[in-house]
Design a protein around this motif. Structure first.
Motif, PDB file in Angstrom:
ATOM      1  N   ASN A   1      41.227  24.767  41.148  1.00  0.00           N
ATOM      2  CA  ASN A   1      41.406  25.899  42.038  1.00  0.00           C
ATOM      3  C   ASN A   1      40.665  25.607  43.325  1.00  0.00           C
ATOM      4  N   ALA A   2      40.956  26.357  44.351  1.00  0.00           N
ATOM      5  CA  ALA A   2      40.187  26.268  45.582  1.00  0.00           C
ATOM      6  C   ALA A   2      38.831  26.929  45.346  1.00  0.00           C
ATOM      7  N   VAL A   3      37.806  26.381  45.992  1.00  0.00           N
ATOM      8  CA  VAL A   3      36.457  26.915  45.829  1.00  0.00           C
ATOM      9  C   VAL A   3      35.838  27.128  47.208  1.00  0.00           C
ATOM     10  N   PRO A   4      34.830  27.980  47.291  1.00  0.00           N
ATOM     11  CA  PRO A   4      34.179  28.202  48.590  1.00  0.00           C
ATOM     12  C   PRO A   4      33.430  26.957  49.046  1.00  0.00           C
ATOM     13  N   ASP A   5      33.455  26.713  50.330  1.00  0.00           N
ATOM     14  CA  ASP A   5      32.670  25.621  50.893  1.00  0.00           C
ATOM     15  C   ASP A   5      31.191  25.952  50.851  1.00  0.00           C
ATOM     16  N   GLY A   6      30.361  24.978  50.538  1.00  0.00           N
ATOM     17  CA  GLY A   6      28.923  25.171  50.626  1.00  0.00           C
ATOM     18  C   GLY A   6      28.306  25.926  49.470  1.00  0.00           C
ATOM     19  N   VAL A   7      29.087  26.242  48.457  1.00  0.00           N
ATOM     20  CA  VAL A   7      28.573  26.961  47.289  1.00  0.00           C
ATOM     21  C   VAL A   7      28.945  26.169  46.059  1.00  0.00           C
ATOM     22  N   PHE A   8      27.973  25.886  45.191  1.00  0.00           N
ATOM     23  CA  PHE A   8      28.300  25.154  43.982  1.00  0.00           C
ATOM     24  C   PHE A   8      27.365  25.580  42.869  1.00  0.00           C
ATOM     25  N   GLY A   9      27.965  25.926  41.756  1.00  0.00           N
ATOM     26  CA  GLY A   9      27.219  26.286  40.572  1.00  0.00           C
ATOM     27  C   GLY A   9      28.202  26.543  39.465  1.00  0.00           C
ATOM     28  N   PRO A  10      27.765  26.571  38.212  1.00  0.00           N
ATOM     29  CA  PRO A  10      28.708  26.736  37.103  1.00  0.00           C
ATOM     30  C   PRO A  10      29.500  28.039  37.180  1.00  0.00           C
ATOM     31  N   ASN A  11      28.915  29.067  37.793  1.00  0.00           N
ATOM     32  CA  ASN A  11      29.576  30.370  37.848  1.00  0.00           C
ATOM     33  C   ASN A  11      30.236  30.647  39.195  1.00  0.00           C
ATOM     34  N   THR A  12      30.405  29.614  40.011  1.00  0.00           N
ATOM     35  CA  THR A  12      31.051  29.805  41.306  1.00  0.00           C
ATOM     36  C   THR A  12      32.459  30.333  41.102  1.00  0.00           C
ATOM     37  N   GLU A  13      32.759  31.436  41.748  1.00  0.00           N
ATOM     38  CA  GLU A  13      34.094  32.014  41.603  1.00  0.00           C
ATOM     39  C   GLU A  13      35.096  31.226  42.430  1.00  0.00           C
ATOM     40  N   ALA A  14      36.279  31.055  41.865  1.00  0.00           N
ATOM     41  CA  ALA A  14      37.356  30.412  42.606  1.00  0.00           C
ATOM     42  C   ALA A  14      37.804  31.320  43.737  1.00  0.00           C
ATOM     43  N   ARG A  15      38.421  30.734  44.732  1.00  0.00           N
ATOM     44  CA  ARG A  15      38.881  31.519  45.880  1.00  0.00           C
ATOM     45  C   ARG A  15      40.119  32.330  45.559  1.00  0.00           C
ATOM     46  N   TYR A  16      40.870  31.924  44.529  1.00  0.00           N
ATOM     47  CA  TYR A  16      42.105  32.619  44.201  1.00  0.00           C
ATOM     48  C   TYR A  16      42.071  33.085  42.754  1.00  0.00           C
ATOM     49  N   ASP A  17      42.626  34.248  42.528  1.00  0.00           N
ATOM     50  CA  ASP A  17      42.702  34.780  41.171  1.00  0.00           C
ATOM     51  C   ASP A  17      43.767  34.076  40.346  1.00  0.00           C
ATOM     52  N   TYR A  18      44.686  33.408  41.009  1.00  0.00           N
ATOM     53  CA  TYR A  18      45.762  32.725  40.285  1.00  0.00           C
ATOM     54  C   TYR A  18      45.225  31.465  39.629  1.00  0.00           C
ATOM     55  N   TRP A  19      45.632  31.222  38.376  1.00  0.00           N
ATOM     56  CA  TRP A  19      45.276  30.002  37.650  1.00  0.00           C
ATOM     57  C   TRP A  19      46.534  29.351  37.105  1.00  0.00           C
ATOM     58  N   GLY A  20      46.568  28.032  37.135  1.00  0.00           N
ATOM     59  CA  GLY A  20      47.666  27.311  36.517  1.00  0.00           C
ATOM     60  C   GLY A  20      47.534  27.345  35.007  1.00  0.00           C
ATOM     61  N   GLN A  21      48.366  26.560  34.331  1.00  0.00           N
ATOM     62  CA  GLN A  21      48.363  26.558  32.872  1.00  0.00           C
ATOM     63  C   GLN A  21      47.203  25.750  32.305  1.00  0.00           C
ATOM     64  N   GLY A  22      46.573  24.942  33.128  1.00  0.00           N
ATOM     65  CA  GLY A  22      45.479  24.102  32.659  1.00  0.00           C
ATOM     66  C   GLY A  22      45.988  22.906  31.875  1.00  0.00           C
ATOM     67  N   THR A  23      45.074  22.005  31.553  1.00  0.00           N
ATOM     68  CA  THR A  23      45.414  20.844  30.744  1.00  0.00           C
ATOM     69  C   THR A  23      44.311  20.655  29.704  1.00  0.00           C
ATOM     70  N   GLN A  24      44.719  20.505  28.454  1.00  0.00           N
ATOM     71  CA  GLN A  24      43.774  20.432  27.337  1.00  0.00           C
ATOM     72  C   GLN A  24      43.194  19.030  27.228  1.00  0.00           C
ATOM     73  N   VAL A  25      41.877  18.960  27.154  1.00  0.00           N
ATOM     74  CA  VAL A  25      41.168  17.708  26.886  1.00  0.00           C
ATOM     75  C   VAL A  25      40.427  17.881  25.566  1.00  0.00           C
ATOM     76  N   THR A  26      40.722  16.989  24.639  1.00  0.00           N
ATOM     77  CA  THR A  26      40.065  17.018  23.336  1.00  0.00           C
ATOM     78  C   THR A  26      39.409  15.666  23.087  1.00  0.00           C
ATOM     79  N   VAL A  27      38.102  15.703  22.867  1.00  0.00           N
ATOM     80  CA  VAL A  27      37.344  14.481  22.613  1.00  0.00           C
ATOM     81  C   VAL A  27      36.883  14.518  21.163  1.00  0.00           C
ATOM     82  N   SER A  28      37.467  13.663  20.370  1.00  0.00           N
ATOM     83  CA  SER A  28      37.183  13.685  18.939  1.00  0.00           C
ATOM     84  C   SER A  28      37.515  12.341  18.323  1.00  0.00           C
ATOM     85  N   SER A  29      36.751  11.980  17.303  1.00  0.00           N
ATOM     86  CA  SER A  29      37.049  10.755  16.564  1.00  0.00           C
ATOM     87  C   SER A  29      37.926  11.065  15.355  1.00  0.00           C
TER      88      SER A  29
END
Length: 124
Positions: free
Chosen positions: A96-124
């Protein structure tokens, strides 16, 4: 209109690598910093990497040194190269787009719209 399409996820063993891609609509991509978020089961969505329109980057401590964010402005695409993957990296990854100059785990995205995402699974 905001469009975000993530791809590149999959199942990988610990220590493996994946490269995620996010195609964004040109109207938001060119003027914005972009970021990769992830949401693990039962947890809040968190920002893990961001890149400004000029190419400056920021990373969460949990991924620093293992993940690399990049962008190709001509393609309206942002990438996340993930190396040395760990089981705790398992999550759905979103961009998503993010605000310039702000970074942290809880930084809100600039847009409420989200795509479908992509699943990453790390497992043996």
């Amino acid at each position: 209109q905001v469009q975000l399409v993530e791809s590149g996820g999959g199942l990988v063993q610990p220590g493996g690598s994946l490269r995620l891609s996010c195609a964004a609509s040109g109207s938001i991509f060119k003027i914005n910093a972009m970021g990769w978020y992830r949401q693990a089961p039962g947890k809040q969505r968190e920002l893990v990497a961001a890149i400004t329109s000029g190419g400056s980057t920021n990373y969460a401590d949990s991924v620093k040194g293992r993940f690399t964010i990049s962008r190709v402005n001509a393609k309206n695409t942002v990438y996340l190269q993930m190396n040395t993957l760990k089981p705790e990296d398992t999550a759905v990854y979103y961009c998503n787009a993010v605000p310039d100059g702000v970074f942290g785990p809880n930084t809100e995205a600039r847009y409420d719209y989200w795509g479908q995402g992509t699943q990453v699974t790390v497992s043996s």
